[in-house]
Motif scaffolding. Sequence first.
Motif, short mmCIF file in Angstrom:
data_model
loop_
_atom_site.label_atom_id
_atom_site.label_comp_id
_atom_site.label_asym_id
_atom_site.label_seq_id
_atom_site.Cartn_x
_atom_site.Cartn_y
_atom_site.Cartn_z
N ARG B 558 -16.80 21.90 35.94
CA ARG B 558 -16.23 22.90 36.83
C ARG B 558 -14.76 22.56 37.12
O ARG B 558 -13.92 23.43 37.21
CB ARG B 558 -17.04 22.96 38.12
CG ARG B 558 -16.78 24.21 38.94
CD ARG B 558 -17.87 24.40 39.95
NE ARG B 558 -17.81 23.33 40.91
CZ ARG B 558 -18.85 22.85 41.60
NH1 ARG B 558 -20.03 23.34 41.43
NH2 ARG B 558 -18.71 21.88 42.45
N VAL B 559 -14.46 21.26 37.28
CA VAL B 559 -13.08 20.90 37.60
C VAL B 559 -12.37 20.24 36.41
O VAL B 559 -11.24 19.78 36.55
CB VAL B 559 -12.98 20.00 38.84
CG1 VAL B 559 -13.62 20.69 40.03
CG2 VAL B 559 -13.64 18.66 38.61
N HIS B 560 -13.03 20.21 35.26
CA HIS B 560 -12.39 19.74 34.02
C HIS B 560 -11.82 18.33 34.13
O HIS B 560 -10.71 18.04 33.70
CB HIS B 560 -11.34 20.75 33.56
CG HIS B 560 -11.98 22.05 33.22
ND1 HIS B 560 -12.50 22.33 31.98
CD2 HIS B 560 -12.27 23.12 33.99
CE1 HIS B 560 -13.05 23.52 31.99
NE2 HIS B 560 -12.94 24.02 33.20
N ALA B 561 -12.60 17.47 34.78
CA ALA B 561 -12.27 16.05 34.89
C ALA B 561 -13.57 15.33 35.21
O ALA B 561 -14.54 15.96 35.58
CB ALA B 561 -11.24 15.84 36.00
N ASN B 562 -13.59 14.01 35.06
CA ASN B 562 -14.83 13.26 35.29
C ASN B 562 -14.89 12.66 36.68
O ASN B 562 -14.03 11.84 37.03
CB ASN B 562 -14.94 12.10 34.29
CG ASN B 562 -15.26 12.59 32.91
OD1 ASN B 562 -14.62 13.51 32.42
ND2 ASN B 562 -16.23 11.98 32.27
N ILE B 563 -15.93 13.00 37.43
CA ILE B 563 -16.05 12.44 38.77
C ILE B 563 -16.38 10.94 38.66
O ILE B 563 -17.12 10.52 37.79
CB ILE B 563 -17.11 13.19 39.60
CG1 ILE B 563 -16.98 12.84 41.08
CG2 ILE B 563 -18.53 12.90 39.10
CD1 ILE B 563 -17.73 13.80 42.01
N GLN B 564 -15.77 10.14 39.54
CA GLN B 564 -16.01 8.70 39.55
C GLN B 564 -16.80 8.34 40.80
O GLN B 564 -17.00 9.16 41.69
CB GLN B 564 -14.68 7.95 39.52
CG GLN B 564 -13.79 8.34 38.33
CD GLN B 564 -14.42 7.99 36.99
OE1 GLN B 564 -14.97 6.91 36.79
NE2 GLN B 564 -14.36 8.94 36.05
N LYS B 565 -17.21 7.08 40.88
CA LYS B 565 -18.12 6.70 41.96
C LYS B 565 -17.53 6.91 43.35
O LYS B 565 -18.26 7.11 44.31
CB LYS B 565 -18.58 5.24 41.80
CG LYS B 565 -17.46 4.23 41.82
CD LYS B 565 -17.97 2.85 41.52
CE LYS B 565 -18.52 2.19 42.77
NZ LYS B 565 -18.79 0.76 42.52
N ASP B 566 -16.21 6.88 43.47
CA ASP B 566 -15.60 7.05 44.80
C ASP B 566 -15.17 8.49 45.05
O ASP B 566 -14.47 8.76 46.02
CB ASP B 566 -14.40 6.11 44.94
CG ASP B 566 -13.31 6.42 43.92
OD1 ASP B 566 -13.55 7.26 43.02
OD2 ASP B 566 -12.21 5.83 44.02
N GLY B 567 -15.57 9.41 44.17
CA GLY B 567 -15.22 10.81 44.39
C GLY B 567 -13.86 11.20 43.82
O GLY B 567 -13.47 12.35 43.90
N THR B 568 -13.13 10.23 43.24
CA THR B 568 -11.90 10.61 42.54
C THR B 568 -12.28 11.01 41.11
O THR B 568 -13.45 10.95 40.74
CB THR B 568 -10.90 9.43 42.47
OG1 THR B 568 -11.49 8.38 41.69
CG2 THR B 568 -10.55 8.93 43.85
N TYR B 569 -11.27 11.39 40.34
CA TYR B 569 -11.55 11.91 39.00
C TYR B 569 -10.75 11.16 37.94
O TYR B 569 -9.74 10.52 38.24
CB TYR B 569 -11.23 13.40 38.95
CG TYR B 569 -12.22 14.19 39.76
CD1 TYR B 569 -13.34 14.75 39.16
CD2 TYR B 569 -12.08 14.32 41.14
CE1 TYR B 569 -14.29 15.43 39.90
CE2 TYR B 569 -13.02 14.99 41.90
CZ TYR B 569 -14.12 15.55 41.28
OH TYR B 569 -15.07 16.21 42.01
N SER B 570 -11.22 11.26 36.71
CA SER B 570 -10.44 10.70 35.61
C SER B 570 -9.96 11.84 34.72
O SER B 570 -10.63 12.86 34.58
CB SER B 570 -11.25 9.69 34.81
OG SER B 570 -12.05 10.32 33.86
N VAL B 571 -8.81 11.65 34.14
CA VAL B 571 -8.15 12.69 33.35
C VAL B 571 -7.83 12.13 31.96
O VAL B 571 -7.23 11.06 31.85
CB VAL B 571 -6.85 13.13 34.06
CG1 VAL B 571 -5.98 13.97 33.13
CG2 VAL B 571 -7.18 13.91 35.34
#
Lengths: 109, 819
Positions: B558-571
């Motif tokens: 949905r947001v075109h990035a990978n959610i990480q354990k702390d709720g941030t994303y990877s691009v």
Amino acid sequence: MTRWIEIGALDDIPRLGSRLVRTPGGNIAVFRTESDEVFALDDRCPHKGGPLSQGIVHNKRVTCPLHNFVIELASGQAVAPDEGCTHTHPAKVENGIVWLSMRQAAAVS
Amino acid sequence: MLDKVIKQKLVVIGNGMAGIRTVEALLERAPDLYDITVFGSEPYGNYNRILLSPVLAGEKTVDDIMLNTADWYEDNNITLRKGETISMIDRRTCEVVTEAGERVPYDRLLVATGSNPIMLPLPGKELPGVIGFRDIYDVDRMIKASTDYRNAVVIGGGLLGLEAANGLMKRGMNVTVVHLLDTLMERQLDPVAGGLLRKSLEERGMVFKMPAQTQAILGEDRVTGVRFGDGTELPADLVVMAVGIRPNFELAKKAGLYCERGIVVSDTMQTYDGRIYAVGECVQHRRQTYGLVAPLFDQAKVCANHLAMKGFATYDGSVTSTKLKVTGIDLFSAGDFAPGPDKEEIVLQDANRGVYKRIILKDKKIVGAVLYGDTIDGPWYFQHLRDGTDVSHMRERLVFGAANLGEGGVSGQNSVAAMSDETEICGCNGVCKGAIVKAISEKKLFTLDDVRAHTKASSSCGSCTGLVEQMLAFTLGGDYSAAPKVKPLCKCTDHSHDDVRRVIIEQQLKTIPAVMRFMEWKTLNGCHSCRPALNYYLLATWPGEYRDDQQSRFINERVHANIQKDGTYSVVPRMWGGVTTPSELRAIADVAEKFNIPTVKVTGGQRIDLLGVKKEDLPAVWADLNDAGMVSGHAYAKGLRTVKTCVGSEWCRFGTQDSTGLGVKLEKFMWGSWTPAKVKLGVSGCPRNCAEATCKDVGVVCVDSGYEIHFAGAAGLHIKGTEFLTKVETEDDCLEVIVALTQLYREEGWYLERMYKWCDRVGLEQIRKRVVDDITNRKALFARFAYSQQFAQTDPWAERASRGVDRNEFAPLAELELA
């Protein structure tokens, strides 16, 4: 006495979706069901703190995006057999406007 | 106003496992449809009959095996009348009559009267001390006898007889097992395995008299011995008859219901009287009767579905497997292992290790298996047996089991039984063997799903599923009810992935609610499992027509990035074929500094990962990357991920073709496409295979004379080399075959089913026929892929960074200053 705060228009929250409200006490996730009911919960899964606002909403439940805990929107309880509870906040819709009550400080986290 | 609806009355005769399992399944589907009354002759609640053997052996208590408490009946508004026997069914008035003469009306009746032990018509069979082995009462009598007496004779060398004998022996009795034939458990074992079993039981002190026919039971006030056909006699203070069970259908027969060896039922578990259903050991279905638990559960499900008026499920019989519940003896048997002219056998026998395995094949499929000594692969063989998998490709290693075929997962090599309680089974969720066994026995879990829900084991990556299934089989013995043959898409429906895909096309269903309505979904909006699956199926079936439902996408897509354990994303920006430029690298470096991105990492797929990006920064990060000419790498997608390449003929002294160029070409053509699960490609410029193409979903190995196309590899949960698909001469042909292959997978794969699993399921030959041999079909597949790419190849980052798509997604609804 309950103090209601206007947080935005219902239409700004997608059906079967969620938006965030930032507060000094932590993030609150506001959910909208298919039948336009709204629920507000701390944006923290009781399991490992995952952001519930990012989960998939189905009926009156949300699935945490991190490890698929399913949380009841009305009570904040994890669906059995999982255990745990997320703090809920009163929320309502009037004339297309969403109101949130800050009866208690949000997450003490 | 009448707010109280008069409910239909469901009466259940029999408070055993089959009847109550049906009621449980019915409550799941239609909790408020019936007023339910359950009659049970036994003065107990519902208990797990199959675990009577461990109770007899002193390994479990009666409390351990109780299934439903009084509270459960109360909570579900079920009237339980235990200790009351029904003496008659009056079909004319639709009433059952209790022994006390009370008449109780029904709208629907469920007969689940189970079975009785067969008592041989021998002289002396009425003597005190002669008993069957069927219920808690029998077990109590046996336990009592073991404290007062010394010598026991068990008649019957089948599963039940041996378990009874083992239990009595453990309680200190001298036990002789008498068996009519010369092979123990002849219905489940062949003579070799039967002999091994006999030997190890003898080593434990059990005595056998076989083949031997019992002629009379001796004694006056109580049994004192047994006489055989050859005139010999054995002293006995206790005789247990365990020669089999007989469906208990007297009541049904008296009521005029058609019975043969059991109550005859249809595929919907109905008797000849449509108001009356029957399930469990008392029924005969398609000429078969069953005495194991797994089939009863299958029947219960179908019956419940029909009672709930959902009406689409049918029962078409069960294949069963057996495990002897004698601690320390590993024995597994499934399917049909009688020799036959059209059957082939693979046998492994290692007398020293006490291991014997016999796999019976027919038409390239497993039809039976007998394992002794090493039963770790029992569930695995059984799975293939029930799925009807074509096993010809693994035939030469089949007998060595799953671990040898790379299907055992990370820790599939070890036998669960031999593991200590502290051994970690589920590496993802940190669940140990002890915790799983405890949950299975304490919480009375029967299925893999139960274990997943309660312990989280096997619920993430699934590589320990085999181990967890083994633990279920090991802990429950014959009780274990393996996953149904046809897996439903999720718990919201009984339909399979294939059904759903077929119906979407046949009925021209074009929205998720339309599919759910037409296919009678059990939940209002589905769940996190079925919604993404349906969204994909609709997207793949109706390109250009179906409107992608963002709320049915997992957050990453949905947001075109990978959610990480702390709720941030990877691009991860795309780097075509793993090739980049100084200006791209400069732009990535600038973005990382500008947005304080904490970690920059090189991925295994030859690109660069920016980790720890805040959600609200995503559009701005993308805008900067877009400005430098980069687009989304879809590193988060069930879609085309990377095309890994080596440098090929452009630089390498060994390169035979331009592998980098081909990789870039493939990636440019295929990026943006959605697939059932992620798809990773690799192109190597020569057989040295530096791009590791032969463990990818699709891999190309360039050779001097052209391009070898491989597919269905894996290097994650499972390690599996690719299958060779075909060899082509030109780059264009190579592209056409790979695209056609991917399109076939898009059209037939189940959601989240990787390409290698799909290939396992439908078969390599089938795929080759349609993608390689049938050129018209290949071109048609290619054209369908190309058509759908028109709608798929829009950079999702650009849409969101500069065109305002999904703006709400990235900004908070409100920011409150005061709490």
